[in-house]
Every structure is written in structure tokens, then in C-alpha cells.
Design an enzyme around this catalytic site. Sequence first.
Site, PDB file in Angstrom:
ATOM      1  N   HIS A   1     -41.462  30.666  35.786  1.00  0.00           N
ATOM      2  CA  HIS A   1     -40.669  31.637  35.842  1.00  0.00           C
ATOM      3  C   HIS A   1     -39.433  31.177  36.088  1.00  0.00           C
ATOM      4  CE1 HIS A   1     -43.717  34.350  35.207  1.00  0.00           C
ATOM      5  NE2 HIS A   1     -43.027  35.037  34.436  1.00  0.00           N
ATOM      6  N   GLY A   2     -39.108  30.390  36.254  1.00  0.00           N
ATOM      7  CA  GLY A   2     -38.467  29.564  37.597  1.00  0.00           C
ATOM      8  C   GLY A   2     -37.818  28.072  38.563  1.00  0.00           C
TER       9      GLY A   2
END
Lengths: 472, 397
Positions: free
Chosen positions: A326-327
Site C-alpha cells: 500500500h505504500g
Amino acid sequence: MVFSSLIFLFAFLPITLLLYFATPFKSLKYKNFILFTVSLVFYGWGEPKYIIIMLFSILTAYIFGFYIGKYRDIDKKKARMYLVISLLLNLAFLLFFKYANFFLDNIAVLPFLSGIKQIANLTLPIGISFYTFQIMSYSIDLYRGETETQRSFVAFGAYVVLFPQLIAGPIVRYRDIDDMLIDRKETVDKFASGAVRFCAGLAKKVILADSAAAVVEYFRTANEFKPSVLGTWTIVLAYTFQIYFDFSGYSDMAIGLGRIIGFEFLENFDFPYISRSITEFWRRWHISLSTWFKEYVYIPLGGNRKGLWMQYRNIAIVWLLTGFWHGAAWNFVIWGAYFGVILMVEKTFLLKVLDKLPRFVGHIYTVILIMFGWLIFSSTSLSQIWLYSKLMIGINATFTTTTVTYDFVRLLPLFVVCIIASTPFAKRSYDWLIAKYSSAAYLNPLLTSSSLLLCTAYMVDSTFSPFLYYIF
Amino acid sequence: MNKKANIITLFVFVGIIALLSVLFVFKKDESFSEQENRDLQTLPKITSETLFNGTYSKQINSYFADQFPLRDFFVGMKGTSELAMLKGENNGVLFGDDGYLAVRSFSVLDDNGKLTNPTDYYSEKVLSAHFKGLKKLQSNLNAQEIEFAVIIPPRTIDLATWKLNFPSDNSLELQSFIGEGLKDINYIDIFPMLKEKFENDEYVYYRTDHHYTSLGAYYTYCEVMRQYCMEDDIIPLSDFEVKVVSEEFYGTTWSKAGFKFVEPDQICYFDYKNSDEVSEYTTIKDGVSFKGFYDFLLLDTKDKYSFFIGGISKLTTITKTSGNEVGTRPKMLLAKDSFGLSLVPFLALHFDLEIVNVADEEIKFLSNIATKKNCDYVLVVYNTENLISTKYIAAFH
């Protein structure tokens, strides 16, 4: 380009549909070629330079696909080697663009490496996390013998860059649509149901998610001046709605558009907020991502077949990776770990306990854990997580201010609509109505057109709001 | 599966998209929106630079929104739908009783001097810096025996909370913070007076615009005269003839709100004819001179408030050119924002005026300007919204 923009709806889409349907060329080759080309325009709209990276990824997987296909039945070892090279090449781009600066930042903490600087101007190519996973699913499925080598570059390219799901999913596995690349039919019924689905998703995004996003922004600013408990809870609640309607709205639009051009994508959301445990939540939220990790990481690692400890280890690996996907920031790692731990606890005993308790206990338990999860997810720093957690339980904050109370009351109708729209209630009632009275089907064109017009109104009078998942 | 319904769905979906796309292609671009009083994005030029750094796609997005067919209709549709969702506001504009509109939230400067997203709050640090600037200005001017006073007109939201069903404590807090911070200087606190008038249903603020009306300006003028101990010179309301010049004034708040059904305001001016003299005033606005205080041509545009002395300019001077006391009247330097405009016709009955903008770079040396121009009075008019969102006043030397 994003779906909820006027340029998509009133320039890109009509031109695409025109090229796709209203030409004398009816062969699938032509149609795939059109999809491939328009999707590249769609992708390159904001940052054309990244088309090259994507094309290179596609080309690598395409070429190695021949070797994997050729050797998988005669020389497993060789096939495996080509698979590994292909995967590594693909992952290299993802790792470099998404994680290089995070890595450099973190090793710069070490005293003897403190001179290390970030790589300047390194921005994340849009959708790279999504299309890299799609490409990998082709190589792996091919190696496993679950699909055949795609000989047409255009068809393979069209699969990867297909504009409906290119930038924010669902992550479509190659083997789920390989047949449709060679043979699919567009029909009036599919078109109509796709249009309905698209407009529903558009309304979710433009009317609900963007409204919730405005609430989040407004209360965050207010919190900087006068922090309050109610205000902080409102931020977390509104963010909970924002991310769901934003992302599931996007998936609806993708599925709808896919259907219009004859594809059937698998569902990506199944009313996740009605879950009674986090285990259930992750079966209902971003299904295509969970499936991908399950299929290509969890099960190959041994899944739950090698004893409890190995299963815990596998859950831990999958959830750290999910967080990291997700990051490239610590809050995402913590977010992944957070859910990993909860899933292990549920697996160990909590699921059985929850099963015995009244249903509402499970719902409350799940919603609170999800909301806290989104707090971690949406925070830009660890200190912000800490600050907001303290505010939520009333440390260094008043309970509310008159303005916060005023806004909270004013926004209740929006929240009620959001709550109803998060449950299957509306959909079930609608399906029931249509099943019972066949003339109720005429509601479809009515609702579709009003939602399309209303969303247009919101887009005309709004500052531009990209999708949350656009950044992953 | 209902085949007929599906065919209709297909046609309305394709139909709406096709119709609006075609309208968009054939519609002529406009460069200015009358309803919103702002420049619109026109077709951006492609260069390899703007294309590759993403500017082009941003501009083309604004282009689509600004030039979209039936734009005003869609903007109104969104406003109405927000009200239907019981949100009570749209784009930060509240919709109150009697069609009263008020902006509730403003981008303000925070403690670090950065503009925030719209909020109900304000930075005390920023305000304190302004207070310091004003104090310095007053002591400089008083040293030169120039009379000084300052007015901070309130925002509509500060006066109209009860009409808008909006909590009033933020407004009261802000106004009392300003009053407290400026208590040592010649601050003319018009807030309590205007609030009382407003609550008595006097038309002191426009419903669709953020300014006070000519009546509000008249009351403000009375307060100024009192503060300068010229109470006896105040011209009573009954001596003015009220002339309505427009019934079609859609103000700034209306443009922002998107509540197209809200009725327009009325613009009037207060005409004063002294029976003892034939007087004439000349306004020179950035070098262009005209008789009187009003630019009637601007009443035909959207920006009707600029009717007062022709709107904002770098330097406007107003002198009495015939009648009694020509050339002997006291001189006032008025440093103002747009709230000064409608106040000028009243002040000009007593003072020769030099009018400048607070937001101009050179104005920070205000006391020098006052000396250079031989002014006897200096009046600063700067409204609350500007005070919390700009730095100019704090920069006064």
C-alpha cells in the site's frame, strides 16, 4: 486520467465507444488493438513518460512468456529460471520507483550512512502496483500450466493496460480473462448492466466519497486550531466512508466499463463493513488483492498445511507485504502488521469466542478495529497516529465545540446514507423489487440517467479530486 | 431480464454522454463568467513541457469544467442537491432565513503564516501581529499630529448567525479578541452597532454579497464622525434621498454558493443635496476623472458593487470642486479594502480624500504617505475576513 472527470466522461469515453462499436471492423483483433491504444492514451494522460516503463514491463513478460511456455513441460528447471528472471525484472521497477527512497531514508538514519540523499524527482508511476501484479499473475499461471502462452502482443498488452482496471484495480488475474481476450460478446444486456454499474460507482465516488473527503479535510483543519474528541472521531468515521466509497466506487466503475466492452471481472468488494470479524472483513475488502497474495504468496509458502507455527509465519509475511504494497512508509507497515496480528489472534481463539457472542458484538468489535486501522493508514507520521489516538480518548482535547457539534448534526443525514449504502440493504431491496415487479426494471434507466446528470453537476462544480488508491 | 428497459438504459446512457459531448464541441468558449465573476479557463496550448510535467492535463480539466455546456445549470443543480441532503451549505456558504447567504469558513493564515484549508477558526498570533502594526502606525501618526482611526467591518457570518442557525461563539470570540487587542488605539468597533441594527431587521448587509449596504455604510460613517469628535457635522439620514439603482445585484456570496434560486439584492445610494449651496465633487481614479462618486456604467455588469467610486484602483482622489469650503476642507488618507468603497460617498461630504489599498506593497509606509500628502486624518478600513487571511496590516511601518 480518472473516471470521475469530465474529460473522461465526455471526451475519452464517447471516442472510445465510437471507435470500438461504430466501425465496420468487427474482428476482435481490431477491438483489442483499439483497447490497447486508447488505454495507453488514458494512462499517459497525466504523465506520459511512464508509458515507457509500463511497455517495457509488458514486453519483458510477453517475451519471457514464450520461454516459460516452451520449457514448462519439458524442462521444469529452465522454465523456472525464466520465470524468476521475468518476475525479478518486473519487480525491479516496482521496487525502484516505489521503495528506493524509503529504503535510502531509512538507512540514512545509520550514523555512517547519514550522507545518503534521496533520489530526486522520483515519483511513483501511476498504477504500477496494480499492473505489476497483473503481469506477474500471467507469468506464474503460465509456469503452473494454468493458462497458455499469449502469442499476440496486442492481446497481452490489452490485458495489462485495459483502462477500466489499469490504475486502481481490481487486480485481474490473467487466467480469469484469457478466454475473453480471444472470444467475447458485447450485448445490449451487458451494456445496460455495465452502464448501471458504472453510474452507481460514479455516484459512490462523486457524491459520497468526495463529500466524506471534504468532511475529513474540514475537520482536520479545525483540529489544528481547536482539537476535540468528537471532531477526531468524525475524521476517522468520515475517512472510513471515504476510502470505502472511493475504492469500491472505482471498482464498480471498472467492472461496469468492462461489461460494456464485453469483459466480466470478478467482484472486488462484498459489503466489507458488515463483517463480524477482521477475518471476514478481509474476505470482503479488496478481494482481488487478498486473492493475489493468497494464491501467489500464502499458499506457495505452505499456507496452513505445515502446522500452526508455519501458518503464523506465513500470515506475518503476507500481511507485512500487504502493508508494504500500500505504500513505502512506516504507517503502512504498521497497518499491515496490525491486521496480521489481529488475524492471528482471531485464528487462535477469538473467532470461536465471537461466534458464541451475540451478533452485534462482532459487528462493533470489527467496525472499531477497522476504523482504528484506517487511522493508522491515513496518518502521515507515527506521531500523528499517536496524537489522534490520544485525541480520540480525550487527552488534551475538549469533548466538542459548538461548531463541531453543529457540523456533526448537519452531517448526520450524509452519514446515515453512507451507513445504508455500506450494507446490502439497498441493493437487496432493489433486486427484490425488480424480481417482483418486472416493470420496476424501468427504474434502471431513470436512476442511471439521474445519477449521471447529478454526478456531472458535482464534477462541474468541484475542484478536481483524484482517487485515493490512485497513489498506490 | 427486461429487454426493453435495457435498451432504454443503453440509449439514455449513450444519449446523455453524446449530447453533452456534442454540445461541448459546438459551444463557443467564454472567457469570463458573469454569474461567478471570474475568468474562465480557455483552451490551453500544448507544449512539450506542459504536456510532460502534467500542467496540460490540469489545465484541460479546468477547461472542461469551466466551459462545460449548461455550466450554470449544473452548478445550481449541485447547490440544490447539497441542500436536499440537509447539509445546509454548499461550497462553504450557509443558506439562512430570508435567503441570507454567508460564507462560514475561510482560508486563514496559521501560526506559521501559511494559508490553511477553509476553517471557522483564526490564528491569534496572526491577529496580534496586526495589532502591533496598527499600534506602531498610530504612534507614528500621532507624533505628527495626524488623527488616526481604524475600522474592521465584520463578516456577514458574524452578524447573521441567528438568521443562519449557526453557532455564534466563534464570531463573538473573534470580535472580542479584536476589540481587546485594539483597545489602546483608536479602534472604531462597529460590530455591536451593526449587530443590533441587523437584529432589528435593518438592511445593513447584502444578502448575497459580503459587503455592507449603503445603509450599513451610513451607520459606519456616523461612528467615524463621532470618533473624530465631529458629531455635530453628521448629516441625518432624513436629509438623504435614497436612490435605488439596481434590483438585480447578485453578489460574491451568491456566485460562490450555487443557490441559483436566491433572490438578488438591491443597490441604492444616498444622495445629499444641501439647499444652501450648489456643490460638486470630482473623483480622479488612477488619472481618469469624473464628476460625483459613482460609475453608473458598472451597474450593467455583474460586479455592481464597483459602482461605488468605480471600484478598486491604485489611487483615487476625491475633492470638492465647487460649493462652500472648496480647498479648505480637511484631508483624509483612506487606506482600505473594498469595504471602503461604499463608505467614501459619505466621508467625501466632509473630507477631501486620498484613497489607497491596504493590499498594495507601498502602503506599508502609510505614515510617510500621510505626511507627504499633508493629510489631517488617516482612516484604515479593513474587514475581518482580510484581517485573518492576509499579512498586510502587520507589515505597517
